[in-house]
Scaffold this motif. Structure first.
Motif, PDB file in Angstrom:
ATOM      1  N   GLY A  45      82.760 -50.922  59.290  1.00  0.00           N
ATOM      2  CA  GLY A  45      83.046 -49.623  59.894  1.00  0.00           C
ATOM      3  C   GLY A  45      84.494 -49.194  59.747  1.00  0.00           C
ATOM      4  O   GLY A  45      84.797 -48.002  59.848  1.00  0.00           O
ATOM      5  N   HIS A  46      85.370 -50.148  59.504  1.00  0.00           N
ATOM      6  CA  HIS A  46      86.790 -49.818  59.413  1.00  0.00           C
ATOM      7  C   HIS A  46      87.340 -49.964  57.996  1.00  0.00           C
ATOM      8  O   HIS A  46      88.555 -50.077  57.801  1.00  0.00           O
ATOM      9  CB  HIS A  46      87.578 -50.623  60.453  1.00  0.00           C
ATOM     10  N   CYS A  62      89.889 -42.499  63.318  1.00  0.00           N
ATOM     11  CA  CYS A  62      88.907 -43.498  63.751  1.00  0.00           C
ATOM     12  C   CYS A  62      89.293 -44.008  65.153  1.00  0.00           C
ATOM     13  O   CYS A  62      90.479 -44.038  65.496  1.00  0.00           O
ATOM     14  CB  CYS A  62      88.941 -44.648  62.745  1.00  0.00           C
ATOM     15  N   CYS A  64      89.687 -46.857  66.027  1.00  0.00           N
ATOM     16  CA  CYS A  64      90.613 -47.995  65.891  1.00  0.00           C
ATOM     17  C   CYS A  64      92.048 -47.537  65.656  1.00  0.00           C
ATOM     18  O   CYS A  64      92.972 -48.348  65.646  1.00  0.00           O
ATOM     19  CB  CYS A  64      90.159 -48.916  64.752  1.00  0.00           C
ATOM     20  N   HIS A  69      88.240 -43.773  58.139  1.00  0.00           N
ATOM     21  CA  HIS A  69      87.388 -44.954  58.071  1.00  0.00           C
ATOM     22  C   HIS A  69      85.914 -44.547  58.094  1.00  0.00           C
ATOM     23  O   HIS A  69      85.565 -43.435  58.518  1.00  0.00           O
ATOM     24  CB  HIS A  69      87.675 -45.898  59.240  1.00  0.00           C
TER      25      HIS A  69
HETATM   26 ZN   LIG Z   1      88.608 -47.723  62.116  1.00  0.00          ZN
END
Ligand SMILES: [Zn+2]
Length: 204
Positions: A45-46, A62, A64, A69
């Motif tokens: 996912g990243h 994202c 994160c 991403h």
């Molecule tokens: Zn991410």
């Protein structure tokens, strides 16, 4: 995933498209789920999303903290942000409205679906390119399961595109990909298999 596996399947992947995106690959011959020294595998996912969408989509943030991403474009919470970046009307309502708009053949909804499916399709293409032993890919998670057949059809269409000499079997995608229905994959079944020793997690 066990119920979908056939004796000739060598590796099975379960890709969840939900509030986040990640996958796990099980080696069915070894009855194992290989992980790295940190116990991780498949945190896709990243990774940077492969996308032909406009820059406004590809530069979405994202959760994160990164930019562009896979999760920033293709996970469930990203949908209103992608819709807004594409100029869809009332993007905050799109999650509830998308299935109906797709059934009605709304062009903006179809473009939105194509945009959010593309990074997932590119992940699948890369997976299959790098590991020819993958014989089954289950797509689950509330987001993909909720959209159902339109999601599956768009994913198969994208993965089936012939782009080079390496795409010798474009029909393979339809057999390889399985969109799970809600409740069809039980994560507890995998946990039980691990606890019984029927499946093991192998570190290097
Ligand atoms: Zn991410």
């Amino acid at each position: 995933m066990e119920r979908f596996a056939r004796p000739h399947h060598r590796r099975a992947v379960y890709l969840t498209v939900s509030s986040g995106i990640a996958l796990r690959t099980a080696d069915l011959a070894e009855r194992s789920v290989p992980v790295d020294a940190h116990g991780l595998q498949g945190e896709v996912g990243h990774l940077p999303a492969v996308s032909t969408a406009p820059e406004a989509v590809r530069s979405l943030t994202c959760p994160c903290g990164g930019t562009g991403h896979v999760s920033a474009l293709a996970a469930g919470p990203a949908l209103p942000h992608v819709a807004a970046a594409l100029g869809v009307e009332r993007p905050e309502e799109v999650r509830e409205a998308l299935s109906g708009l797709l059934r009605a053949g709304d062009p903006a909804a179809q473009r939105l679906l194509a945009t959010v499916v593309e990074p997932v399709a590119e992940l699948v293409r890369t997976l299959c390119c790098l590991d020819p032993r993958i014989d089954l890919i289950g797509i689950g998670g509330g987001y993909a399961e909720g959209l159902g057949e339109p999601y599956r059809a768009e994913l198969v269409r994208r993965v089936s595109e012939v782009r080079s000499y390496a795409d010798r079997d474009p029909d393979r995608a339809a057999g390889l990909l399985r969109l799970c229905r809600p409740g069809e994959v039980d994560p507890m079944a995998g946990a039980l298999a691990l606890s019984r020793g029927a499946l093991t997690v192998t570190k290097r």
